[in-house]
Write a protein that holds these residues in place. Structure first.
Motif, PDB file in Angstrom:
ATOM      1  N   MET A 197     -18.057  34.864   9.476  1.00 47.85           N
ATOM      2  CA  MET A 197     -17.831  35.056  10.904  1.00 47.85           C
ATOM      3  C   MET A 197     -16.970  33.935  11.486  1.00 47.85           C
ATOM      4  O   MET A 197     -16.066  34.182  12.287  1.00 47.85           O
ATOM      5  CB  MET A 197     -19.169  35.157  11.636  1.00 47.85           C
ATOM      6  N   GLN A 201     -12.820  40.053  16.957  1.00 56.39           N
ATOM      7  CA  GLN A 201     -12.715  40.805  18.205  1.00 56.39           C
ATOM      8  C   GLN A 201     -13.173  39.979  19.399  1.00 56.39           C
ATOM      9  O   GLN A 201     -12.601  40.069  20.490  1.00 56.39           O
ATOM     10  CB  GLN A 201     -13.549  42.074  18.113  1.00 56.39           C
ATOM     11  N   ALA A 202     -14.209  39.150  19.211  1.00 62.41           N
ATOM     12  CA  ALA A 202     -14.704  38.313  20.307  1.00 62.41           C
ATOM     13  C   ALA A 202     -13.634  37.338  20.778  1.00 62.41           C
ATOM     14  O   ALA A 202     -13.475  37.094  21.984  1.00 62.41           O
ATOM     15  CB  ALA A 202     -15.955  37.561  19.867  1.00 62.41           C
ATOM     16  N   LEU A 238     -16.204  41.459  14.110  1.00 59.02           N
ATOM     17  CA  LEU A 238     -16.682  41.273  15.473  1.00 59.02           C
ATOM     18  C   LEU A 238     -16.350  39.886  16.002  1.00 59.02           C
ATOM     19  O   LEU A 238     -16.058  39.715  17.188  1.00 59.02           O
ATOM     20  CB  LEU A 238     -18.187  41.534  15.535  1.00 59.02           C
ATOM     21  N   SER A 239     -16.386  38.872  15.133  1.00 55.24           N
ATOM     22  CA  SER A 239     -15.999  37.528  15.557  1.00 55.24           C
ATOM     23  C   SER A 239     -14.513  37.491  15.904  1.00 55.24           C
ATOM     24  O   SER A 239     -14.113  36.858  16.898  1.00 55.24           O
ATOM     25  CB  SER A 239     -16.316  36.514  14.455  1.00 55.24           C
ATOM     26  N   SER A 253     -17.277  28.246  18.481  1.00 51.63           N
ATOM     27  CA  SER A 253     -17.851  29.258  17.588  1.00 51.63           C
ATOM     28  C   SER A 253     -19.158  28.717  17.029  1.00 51.63           C
ATOM     29  O   SER A 253     -19.159  27.688  16.344  1.00 51.63           O
ATOM     30  CB  SER A 253     -16.859  29.562  16.457  1.00 51.63           C
ATOM     31  N   ALA A 293     -13.200  34.370  13.194  1.00 52.97           N
ATOM     32  CA  ALA A 293     -12.746  33.785  14.455  1.00 52.97           C
ATOM     33  C   ALA A 293     -11.505  32.933  14.235  1.00 52.97           C
ATOM     34  O   ALA A 293     -10.553  32.959  15.040  1.00 52.97           O
ATOM     35  CB  ALA A 293     -13.868  32.950  15.068  1.00 52.97           C
ATOM     36  N   ASP A 346     -20.783  38.138  19.422  1.00 50.67           N
ATOM     37  CA  ASP A 346     -20.197  38.996  18.393  1.00 50.67           C
ATOM     38  C   ASP A 346     -21.294  39.815  17.731  1.00 50.67           C
ATOM     39  O   ASP A 346     -21.204  41.040  17.654  1.00 50.67           O
ATOM     40  CB  ASP A 346     -19.374  38.197  17.376  1.00 50.67           C
ATOM     41  N   ILE A 391     -18.353  31.931  21.331  1.00 48.76           N
ATOM     42  CA  ILE A 391     -18.689  33.166  20.637  1.00 48.76           C
ATOM     43  C   ILE A 391     -19.839  32.880  19.668  1.00 48.76           C
ATOM     44  O   ILE A 391     -20.061  31.739  19.272  1.00 48.76           O
ATOM     45  CB  ILE A 391     -17.494  33.774  19.882  1.00 48.76           C
TER      46      ILE A 391
END
Length: 406
Positions: free
Chosen positions: A50, A322-323, A319-320, A35, A54, A130, A105
């Protein structure tokens, strides 16, 4: 994706120790994900969120039994700090790959993301973006980079279409727009796409005003310039600090505009914005990718995140999360943690319960762009950020005119 989502929904919340910079699993058999985000520097607030997003995804997947197709192997998050600098992000990405990350990510900033994508391509390691909007990232023809969110041109285009739809829905003419944006490829690309589509939508005049990406502490001069053409709407594209300055300047100058409208704006739909902006934030609109507030699964994740980390889970952090799910689904469907095999698997995923308000499942085209990524419109009212357009994602009714200065 249905199996993974169902398992994660039923997962028990992990302990605080499991949600740090790694999953807490030991190195024996752990599948490492890197990450890269700005966890120090001016963007440390969003970068830290973020990374935490994750970490929560890794913890949830591990709590639900790990990667079933790989005999329950656990995930481990390796964290890198870009410091908001492209060259640092590049070296951090390489460090994480050298430390065993089979996928990456990141990274929030387009210039950093471009450098990380080049490292991923050279190393043949999949990289799931992301947050980073610049079209040029995927225009390089990379085979190992994928983006969940909309790109800059689609956000500018969709932002113009949404503004025209608001005009039609409310009967309020929108003929002239003044558009303030941050200098650089991010602001330029969103603006250029907006300007082209605005002409198609019958918006007769678009005035462009830019401002510097650094040492920007007062937006009064730029907002005064924006007011010269007597616009119906002022549009703004930028990050949180500069967007807050713009909203305050519009309010302080008492401009007679129908709305202040963000596109790909890093501030106007942030949950901190209403309190920070005060009266200047009331009625502000934002066309942006956004977590789906109508989704039970999304709301559950956000509630657990805030309980765990003591801060609201913004869209960037979602979004992180989701990634990581995209990578996990690639591991599940491909049953192989080899980076090159994982790349092939990610290219073919279809996640039909996205955490964001998208037009359809997460599926990547040949360039690595999510085909169904779209923007929705939010509005600040009474201290909250509400989804107001389109109707299928609305949590409240749109109010227009309703911008700063009304």
């Amino acid at each position: 994706m249905k199996k993974l989502v169902g398992v994660l929904t039923a997962a028990v919340v992990m302990s605080a120790a499991a949600c740090g910079s790694s999953s807490g699993s030991d190195d024996s058999g752990a599948i490492k994900i890197g990450s890269v985000h700005p966890t120090t520097g001016a963007l440390a607030g969003v970068g830290g969120l973020m990374n935490d997003g994750a970490a929560l995804a890794v913890a949830d997947i591990n709590a639900a039994g790990g990667i079933a197709a790989l005999d329950g192997r656990q995930l481990e998050l390796l964290s890198g700090d870009s410091q908001g600098k492209a060259e640092v992000g590049q070296s951090e990405a390489q460090r994480l790959i050298d430390d065993g990350a089979v996928a990456l990510i990141g990274t929030y900033q387009s210039d950093v993301t471009q450098n990380v994508a080049s490292v991923a391509e050279r190393s043949r390691v999949p990289f799931v973006i992301d947050v980073a909007v610049d079209d040029k990232i995927l225009d390089q023809g990379y085979q190992y980079t994928f983006r969940i969110q909309p790109n800059a041109s689609s956000m500018g285009t969709d932002g113009a279409k949404a503004l025209a739809a608001i005009e039609q829905q409310t009967g309020q003419p929108i003929d002239k727009v003044s558009y303030l944006h941050i200098e650089g490829s991010f602001g330029d690309s969103v603006f250029n796409a907006f300007e082209a589509e605005a002409a198609n939508q019958g918006i007769s005049s678009v005035q462009e005003i830019t401002y510097p990406a650094t040492n920007f502490s007062d937006a009064t001069t730029q907002v005064r310039e924006a007011a010269v053409s007597n616009p119906d709407v002022i549009v703004a594209t930028g990050y949180y600090p500069d967007s807050l300055l713009i909203a305050r300047a519009v309010d302080q100058l008492g401009l007679n505009v129908k709305g202040l409208y963000g596109i790909a704006n890093g501030g106007f739909d942030d949950s901190s914005f209403p309190a920070d902006a005060g009266a200047a934030g009331q009625g502000v609109l934002s066309a942006n990718y956004h977590y789906d507030a109508t989704s039970e699964r999304t709301n559950d994740i956000r509630a657990r995140f805030e309980q765990q980390f003591g801060r609201p889970m913004e869209t960037a952090a979602m979004l992180s999360y989701q990634a990581v799910e995209v990578i996990a689904e690639g591991l599940e469907s491909g049953a192989d943690s080899d980076p090159e095999a994982l790349r092939e698997s990610i290219a073919g995923v279809s996640i039909d319960d996205p955490l964001l308000a998208f037009a359809g499942p997460i599926e990547f085209d040949e360039t690595g762009q999510n085909k169904n990524a779209t923007v929705i419109v939010t509005q600040v009212r009474d201290g909250s950020v509400l989804q107001v357009f389109p109707e299928e994602f609305a949590t409240d009714a749109l109010q227009f005119p309703a911008g700063a200065g009304q």
